[in-house]
Write a protein that holds these residues in place. Structure first.
Motif, mmCIF file in Angstrom:
data_model
loop_
_atom_site.group_PDB
_atom_site.id
_atom_site.type_symbol
_atom_site.label_atom_id
_atom_site.label_comp_id
_atom_site.label_asym_id
_atom_site.label_seq_id
_atom_site.Cartn_x
_atom_site.Cartn_y
_atom_site.Cartn_z
ATOM 1 N N GLN A 39 0.850 -1.189 0.000
ATOM 2 C CA GLN A 39 0.000 0.000 0.000
ATOM 3 C C GLN A 39 0.880 1.231 0.000
ATOM 4 O OE1 GLN A 39 -2.967 0.142 3.108
ATOM 5 N NE2 GLN A 39 -4.173 1.617 1.962
ATOM 6 N N ALA A 40 0.760 2.003 -1.070
ATOM 7 C CA ALA A 40 1.509 3.249 -1.197
ATOM 8 C C ALA A 40 0.688 4.388 -0.586
ATOM 9 C CB ALA A 40 1.805 3.533 -2.660
ATOM 10 N N PRO A 41 1.328 5.461 -0.200
ATOM 11 C CA PRO A 41 0.602 6.593 0.400
ATOM 12 C C PRO A 41 -0.488 7.102 -0.526
ATOM 13 C CG PRO A 41 2.959 6.872 0.705
ATOM 14 C CD PRO A 41 2.782 5.696 -0.221
ATOM 15 N N GLY A 42 -1.684 7.223 0.011
ATOM 16 C CA GLY A 42 -2.808 7.740 -0.759
ATOM 17 C C GLY A 42 -3.408 6.762 -1.745
ATOM 18 N N LYS A 43 -2.931 5.535 -1.727
ATOM 19 C CA LYS A 43 -3.450 4.538 -2.673
ATOM 20 C C LYS A 43 -4.035 3.349 -1.928
ATOM 21 C CE LYS A 43 -0.393 5.677 -6.532
ATOM 22 N NZ LYS A 43 0.532 5.131 -7.556
ATOM 23 N N GLU A 44 -4.819 2.563 -2.641
ATOM 24 C CA GLU A 44 -5.390 1.363 -2.049
ATOM 25 C C GLU A 44 -4.355 0.243 -1.990
ATOM 26 O OE1 GLU A 44 -10.058 2.000 -3.416
ATOM 27 O OE2 GLU A 44 -8.893 0.302 -4.169
ATOM 28 N N ARG A 45 -4.591 -0.669 -1.063
ATOM 29 C CA ARG A 45 -3.711 -1.835 -0.974
ATOM 30 C C ARG A 45 -3.861 -2.660 -2.240
ATOM 31 N NH1 ARG A 45 -3.383 -5.027 4.667
ATOM 32 N NH2 ARG A 45 -3.229 -2.821 5.251
ATOM 33 N N GLU A 46 -2.729 -3.201 -2.740
ATOM 34 C CA GLU A 46 -2.773 -3.988 -3.963
ATOM 35 C C GLU A 46 -2.004 -5.288 -3.818
ATOM 36 O OE1 GLU A 46 -0.969 -1.894 -7.218
ATOM 37 O OE2 GLU A 46 1.001 -1.802 -6.255
ATOM 38 N N PHE A 47 -2.425 -6.257 -4.582
ATOM 39 C CA PHE A 47 -1.781 -7.574 -4.608
ATOM 40 C C PHE A 47 -0.414 -7.463 -5.277
ATOM 41 C CE2 PHE A 47 -1.182 -12.021 -5.087
ATOM 42 C CZ PHE A 47 -0.738 -12.236 -6.388
ATOM 43 N N VAL A 48 0.564 -8.186 -4.730
ATOM 44 C CA VAL A 48 1.914 -8.220 -5.311
ATOM 45 C C VAL A 48 2.256 -9.626 -5.791
ATOM 46 C CG1 VAL A 48 4.379 -7.914 -4.860
ATOM 47 C CG2 VAL A 48 2.712 -6.306 -3.878
ATOM 48 N N ALA A 49 2.138 -10.617 -4.899
ATOM 49 C CA ALA A 49 2.527 -11.983 -5.250
ATOM 50 C C ALA A 49 1.881 -12.959 -4.283
ATOM 51 C CB ALA A 49 4.043 -12.139 -5.225
ATOM 52 N N ALA A 50 1.744 -14.194 -4.737
ATOM 53 C CA ALA A 50 1.199 -15.250 -3.881
ATOM 54 C C ALA A 50 1.901 -16.553 -4.194
ATOM 55 C CB ALA A 50 -0.303 -15.393 -4.087
ATOM 56 N N ILE A 51 1.918 -17.438 -3.206
ATOM 57 C CA ILE A 51 2.560 -18.734 -3.370
ATOM 58 C C ILE A 51 1.711 -19.790 -2.695
ATOM 59 C CG2 ILE A 51 3.991 -18.447 -1.285
ATOM 60 C CD1 ILE A 51 6.271 -19.840 -2.904
ATOM 61 N N PRO A 88 11.036 3.667 -8.080
ATOM 62 C CA PRO A 88 10.399 4.547 -7.086
ATOM 63 C C PRO A 88 8.927 4.212 -6.866
ATOM 64 C CG PRO A 88 11.824 5.833 -8.502
ATOM 65 C CD PRO A 88 11.801 4.433 -9.075
ATOM 66 N N GLU A 89 8.248 3.744 -7.891
ATOM 67 C CA GLU A 89 6.828 3.399 -7.739
ATOM 68 C C GLU A 89 6.608 2.125 -6.926
ATOM 69 O OE1 GLU A 89 8.481 4.067 -10.596
ATOM 70 O OE2 GLU A 89 7.696 2.843 -12.259
ATOM 71 N N ASP A 90 7.673 1.436 -6.561
ATOM 72 C CA ASP A 90 7.547 0.289 -5.661
ATOM 73 C C ASP A 90 7.502 0.724 -4.195
ATOM 74 O OD1 ASP A 90 9.813 -1.460 -7.799
ATOM 75 O OD2 ASP A 90 7.645 -1.729 -7.690
ATOM 76 N N THR A 91 7.704 1.999 -3.949
ATOM 77 C CA THR A 91 7.657 2.512 -2.586
ATOM 78 C C THR A 91 6.280 2.286 -1.973
ATOM 79 O OG1 THR A 91 9.333 4.198 -2.999
ATOM 80 C CG2 THR A 91 7.816 4.600 -1.175
ATOM 81 N N ALA A 92 6.266 1.622 -0.830
ATOM 82 C CA ALA A 92 5.002 1.276 -0.181
ATOM 83 C C ALA A 92 5.292 0.560 1.126
ATOM 84 C CB ALA A 92 4.164 0.363 -1.077
ATOM 85 N N VAL A 93 4.247 0.365 1.903
ATOM 86 C CA VAL A 93 4.318 -0.564 3.026
ATOM 87 C C VAL A 93 3.930 -1.941 2.479
ATOM 88 C CG1 VAL A 93 3.416 -1.191 5.282
ATOM 89 C CG2 VAL A 93 3.765 1.222 4.692
ATOM 90 N N TYR A 94 4.759 -2.917 2.742
ATOM 91 C CA TYR A 94 4.537 -4.268 2.241
ATOM 92 C C TYR A 94 4.032 -5.153 3.374
ATOM 93 C CZ TYR A 94 6.679 -3.226 -2.229
ATOM 94 O OH TYR A 94 6.941 -2.703 -3.475
ATOM 95 N N TYR A 95 2.964 -5.899 3.073
ATOM 96 C CA TYR A 95 2.329 -6.772 4.053
ATOM 97 C C TYR A 95 2.354 -8.207 3.556
ATOM 98 C CZ TYR A 95 0.189 -2.379 5.640
ATOM 99 O OH TYR A 95 -0.036 -1.109 6.093
ATOM 100 N N CYS A 96 2.599 -9.134 4.462
ATOM 101 C CA CYS A 96 2.389 -10.532 4.106
ATOM 102 C C CYS A 96 1.072 -10.991 4.727
ATOM 103 C CB CYS A 96 3.549 -11.408 4.545
ATOM 104 S SG CYS A 96 3.702 -11.686 6.313
ATOM 105 N N ALA A 97 0.512 -12.033 4.144
ATOM 106 C CA ALA A 97 -0.785 -12.525 4.584
ATOM 107 C C ALA A 97 -0.853 -14.021 4.386
ATOM 108 C CB ALA A 97 -1.903 -11.825 3.806
#
Length: 121
Positions: A39-51, A88-97
């Protein structure tokens, strides 16, 4: 209850690499599919990868395909996200789930607290 703790975030220059880790408390870690979101500032959380639970099947968002690699070590109860050629557009808080069912949407049962990744230009 599965507790997830991310680590490995930080500040990196564009073109650089980082490896995120997510350690799970659950001894039945191998029963869970794992995902990374951001989730980047001002943006919605988005999917990155799954395993998948076995690690055989992986999915990636188009924006990271070819640059990021998700992997897991069930013996260590840890999932990783290797991030190369960072932008630079990869800047975000990264969450695992964690989820009993592998999915690319937000239907995960357990979430970590997040780790900040900042890519400078």
């Amino acid at each position: 209850q599965v507790q997830l703790v991310e680590s490995g975030g930080g500040l990196v220059q564009a073109g650089g690499s980082l490896r995120l880790s997510c350690a799970a408390s659950e001894r039945t870690f191998s029963l869970y599919a794992m995902g990374w979101f951001r989730q980047a500032p001002g943006k919605e959380r988005e999917f990155v990868a799954a395993i998948s639970q076995s690690g055989v099947t992986t999915y990636y968002a188009d924006s990271v395909k070819g640059r990021f690699t998700i992997s897991r070590d069930n013996a260590k109860k840890t999932v990783y996200l290797q991030m190369n050629s960072l932008k630079p557009e990869d800047t975000a808080v990264y969450y695992c789930a964690a989820s009993k069912i592998m999915t690319t949407n937000f239907g995960y049962d357990y979430w970590g607290q997040g780790t900040q990744v900042t890519v400078s230009s």
